[in-house]
Scaffold this motif. Structure first.
Motif, PDB file in Angstrom:
ATOM      1  N   PRO A 167      52.743 -64.268  98.743  1.00  0.00           N
ATOM      2  CA  PRO A 167      52.860 -63.154  97.640  1.00  0.00           C
ATOM      3  C   PRO A 167      54.304 -62.899  97.169  1.00  0.00           C
ATOM      4  CG  PRO A 167      52.170 -61.989  99.701  1.00  0.00           C
ATOM      5  CD  PRO A 167      52.404 -63.722  99.935  1.00  0.00           C
ATOM      6  N   HIS A 168      54.554 -62.741  95.984  1.00  0.00           N
ATOM      7  CA  HIS A 168      55.783 -62.420  95.544  1.00  0.00           C
ATOM      8  C   HIS A 168      55.695 -61.394  94.473  1.00  0.00           C
ATOM      9  CE1 HIS A 168      58.151 -65.682  97.556  1.00  0.00           C
ATOM     10  NE2 HIS A 168      56.877 -66.091  97.489  1.00  0.00           N
ATOM     11  N   ALA A 169      56.868 -60.282  94.578  1.00  0.00           N
ATOM     12  CA  ALA A 169      57.016 -59.358  93.337  1.00  0.00           C
ATOM     13  C   ALA A 169      58.506 -59.538  92.738  1.00  0.00           C
ATOM     14  CB  ALA A 169      56.630 -58.017  93.999  1.00  0.00           C
ATOM     15  N   VAL A 170      58.531 -59.940  91.457  1.00  0.00           N
ATOM     16  CA  VAL A 170      59.834 -60.458  91.096  1.00  0.00           C
ATOM     17  C   VAL A 170      60.590 -59.356  90.096  1.00  0.00           C
ATOM     18  CG1 VAL A 170      61.293 -62.110  89.860  1.00  0.00           C
ATOM     19  CG2 VAL A 170      59.339 -62.760  91.565  1.00  0.00           C
ATOM     20  N   GLN A 171      61.338 -58.831  90.045  1.00  0.00           N
ATOM     21  CA  GLN A 171      62.177 -57.961  89.040  1.00  0.00           C
ATOM     22  C   GLN A 171      63.326 -58.526  88.419  1.00  0.00           C
ATOM     23  OE1 GLN A 171      64.325 -54.233  90.336  1.00  0.00           O
ATOM     24  NE2 GLN A 171      62.971 -54.819  92.244  1.00  0.00           N
ATOM     25  N   VAL A 172      63.558 -58.283  87.092  1.00  0.00           N
ATOM     26  CA  VAL A 172      64.691 -58.666  86.542  1.00  0.00           C
ATOM     27  C   VAL A 172      66.078 -57.683  86.803  1.00  0.00           C
ATOM     28  CG1 VAL A 172      65.812 -59.572  84.608  1.00  0.00           C
ATOM     29  CG2 VAL A 172      63.689 -60.002  84.848  1.00  0.00           C
ATOM     30  N   VAL A 173      67.120 -58.217  86.963  1.00  0.00           N
ATOM     31  CA  VAL A 173      68.304 -57.186  87.299  1.00  0.00           C
ATOM     32  C   VAL A 173      69.415 -57.476  86.495  1.00  0.00           C
ATOM     33  CG1 VAL A 173      67.249 -56.443  89.416  1.00  0.00           C
ATOM     34  CG2 VAL A 173      69.193 -58.208  89.250  1.00  0.00           C
ATOM     35  N   ASP A 174      70.246 -56.738  86.228  1.00  0.00           N
ATOM     36  CA  ASP A 174      71.506 -57.109  85.155  1.00  0.00           C
ATOM     37  C   ASP A 174      72.568 -57.779  85.997  1.00  0.00           C
ATOM     38  OD1 ASP A 174      70.420 -55.825  83.219  1.00  0.00           O
ATOM     39  OD2 ASP A 174      71.255 -53.666  83.468  1.00  0.00           O
ATOM     40  N   ASP A 175      72.689 -57.363  87.540  1.00  0.00           N
ATOM     41  CA  ASP A 175      73.741 -57.901  88.113  1.00  0.00           C
ATOM     42  C   ASP A 175      73.122 -58.067  89.639  1.00  0.00           C
ATOM     43  OD1 ASP A 175      75.685 -58.805  89.863  1.00  0.00           O
ATOM     44  OD2 ASP A 175      77.343 -57.232  88.922  1.00  0.00           O
ATOM     45  N   VAL A 176      72.813 -59.327  90.126  1.00  0.00           N
ATOM     46  CA  VAL A 176      72.278 -59.317  91.335  1.00  0.00           C
ATOM     47  C   VAL A 176      73.063 -59.104  92.405  1.00  0.00           C
ATOM     48  CG1 VAL A 176      72.725 -61.914  91.808  1.00  0.00           C
ATOM     49  CG2 VAL A 176      70.812 -61.025  92.602  1.00  0.00           C
ATOM     50  N   ASP A 177      74.461 -58.842  92.508  1.00  0.00           N
ATOM     51  CA  ASP A 177      75.347 -58.643  93.243  1.00  0.00           C
ATOM     52  C   ASP A 177      75.216 -57.107  93.687  1.00  0.00           C
ATOM     53  OD1 ASP A 177      76.466 -61.127  93.887  1.00  0.00           O
ATOM     54  OD2 ASP A 177      77.850 -60.963  92.343  1.00  0.00           O
ATOM     55  N   ARG A 178      74.816 -56.465  92.454  1.00  0.00           N
ATOM     56  CA  ARG A 178      74.958 -54.955  92.631  1.00  0.00           C
ATOM     57  C   ARG A 178      73.342 -54.301  92.821  1.00  0.00           C
ATOM     58  NH1 ARG A 178      79.470 -52.477  90.514  1.00  0.00           N
ATOM     59  NH2 ARG A 178      78.116 -50.684  89.718  1.00  0.00           N
ATOM     60  N   ALA A 179      72.432 -55.410  92.843  1.00  0.00           N
ATOM     61  CA  ALA A 179      70.838 -54.931  93.194  1.00  0.00           C
ATOM     62  C   ALA A 179      70.762 -54.360  94.197  1.00  0.00           C
ATOM     63  CB  ALA A 179      70.116 -56.255  92.745  1.00  0.00           C
ATOM     64  N   PRO A 180      69.981 -53.232  94.304  1.00  0.00           N
ATOM     65  CA  PRO A 180      69.815 -52.570  95.753  1.00  0.00           C
ATOM     66  C   PRO A 180      68.845 -53.165  96.589  1.00  0.00           C
ATOM     67  CG  PRO A 180      68.512 -51.513  93.732  1.00  0.00           C
ATOM     68  CD  PRO A 180      69.337 -52.791  93.283  1.00  0.00           C
ATOM     69  N   VAL A 181      69.211 -54.524  97.061  1.00  0.00           N
ATOM     70  CA  VAL A 181      68.356 -55.368  97.715  1.00  0.00           C
ATOM     71  C   VAL A 181      67.959 -54.654  99.076  1.00  0.00           C
ATOM     72  CG1 VAL A 181      68.051 -57.694  98.734  1.00  0.00           C
ATOM     73  CG2 VAL A 181      69.002 -57.687  96.463  1.00  0.00           C
ATOM     74  N   GLU A 182      68.985 -54.407  99.757  1.00  0.00           N
ATOM     75  CA  GLU A 182      68.920 -53.907 101.286  1.00  0.00           C
ATOM     76  C   GLU A 182      68.216 -52.301 101.325  1.00  0.00           C
ATOM     77  OE1 GLU A 182      72.513 -53.907 103.160  1.00  0.00           O
ATOM     78  OE2 GLU A 182      72.881 -55.888 103.123  1.00  0.00           O
ATOM     79  N   LEU A 183      68.462 -51.697 100.030  1.00  0.00           N
ATOM     80  CA  LEU A 183      67.593 -50.327 100.110  1.00  0.00           C
ATOM     81  C   LEU A 183      66.288 -50.441  99.778  1.00  0.00           C
ATOM     82  CD1 LEU A 183      67.613 -47.238 100.175  1.00  0.00           C
ATOM     83  CD2 LEU A 183      68.521 -47.325  97.798  1.00  0.00           C
ATOM     84  N   GLU A 184      65.877 -51.187  98.361  1.00  0.00           N
ATOM     85  CA  GLU A 184      64.660 -51.411  97.599  1.00  0.00           C
ATOM     86  C   GLU A 184      63.615 -52.440  98.539  1.00  0.00           C
ATOM     87  OE1 GLU A 184      64.932 -50.889  93.671  1.00  0.00           O
ATOM     88  OE2 GLU A 184      65.911 -48.935  93.838  1.00  0.00           O
TER      89      GLU A 184
END
Length: 283
Positions: A167-184
């Protein structure tokens, strides 16, 4: 008990490969977690276990265990390493092999130039197939896709969902380097709407055939690359009218390529698969 292993990586997504062709491998979840530890064990995102097929018409079976000791259904980068492993070890002379995984049979192919292409899956998008429970969530249409407003902390994140064998959930972000990956990422992975948990993808679109991607993998955390996550991002982007096949996927650990002809068709993943070292560990 001494265990022989091969350490491999595909675009920085790293694996310990174990041979269970002659005898079953019976390790506990705790033993897998200890082996996966990067300070006290070998270190790995996942374990790939090579076994005999149940059907003699196929070449091998294949199990995947995450760093947390839980078994999962699929791993695109791991599948590429799998075919490189069985060919390097002389376990087959075939360029293409048919491999049994938990959800069916996939074909893995190594080309003459050393590149490896994996037949991932026919993508599924219905919530029940993810599995995903969208009850109570806001929705909106984009292209041929439905996006879901997923409450994540103090925000609503609009995600597309897909099953690529996992299973995958994918969102579009403006800047992947600034995306809150570790938090969210952990919040999405364990969200109540996903009863089997989910891999959380954060996709930045460079153009219609080029994306950048980070993935917080279920049971692992953020990895340098995720093969099925790359395919999930691309098929969701194509469904939303944002991308067109083929698509180059730039992960933190390397570059992958995804092909998908559209609804009802098989998706394919290509990229590197490298043997790092071999060893033996005392359990």
């Amino acid at each position: 008990m001494r265990l022989q292993f091969t350490k491999m990586q595909g675009a920085g997504n790293d694996f310990v490969v174990l041979n269970a062709l002659q005898r079953p491998l019976d390790l506990s979840a705790d033993q897998f977690r200890r082996l996966a530890d990067r300070r006290f064990g070998v270190g790995a995102d996942q374990f790939l276990i090579v076994g005999p097929p149940a059907d003699p018409a196929h070449d091998f079976s294949y199990r995947i265990v995450n760093a947390d000791g839980g078994e999962v259904e699929h791993c695109g980068n791991g599948a590429r390493c799998f075919v490189r492993y069985v060919r390097e070890k002389g376990l087959t002379s075939k360029a293409s092999v048919l491999v049994e995984v938990s959800f069916g049979v996939i074909e893995l192919t190594e080309a003459a130039d050393g590149s490896v292409t994996v037949q991932i899956a026919v993508p599924r998008f219905a919530p029940a197939d993810i599995p995903f429970n969208p009850n109570g969530l806001s929705t909106r249409s984009q292209g041929a896709s439905t996006l879901y407003g997923l409450p994540v902390g103090e925000h609503t994140r609009w995600v597309g969902v897909a099953n690529l064998g996992n299973p995958h959930a994918v969102q579009v972000v403006d800047d992947v380097d600034r995306a809150p990956v570790e938090l969210e990422g952990p919040l999405i992975e364990a969200h109540a709407a996903f009863p089997a948990r989910v891999n959380a993808g954060f996709m930045q679109i460079i153009d219609s055939q080029h994306i950048r991607l980070r993935v917080f993998e279920r049971g692992v955390g953020e990895t340098l690359a995720c093969g099925t996550g790359a395919v999930a991002a691309v098929v969701c982007g194509i469904q939303q009218g944002l991308l067109k096949s083929p698509v180059t996927v730039e992960a933190r650990g390397g570059v992958l390529a995804v092909r998908w002809a559209g609804q009802g068709e098989m998706a394919y993943l290509s990229g590197p698969a490298v043997t790092v070292f071999e060893g033996e560990v005392d359990l």
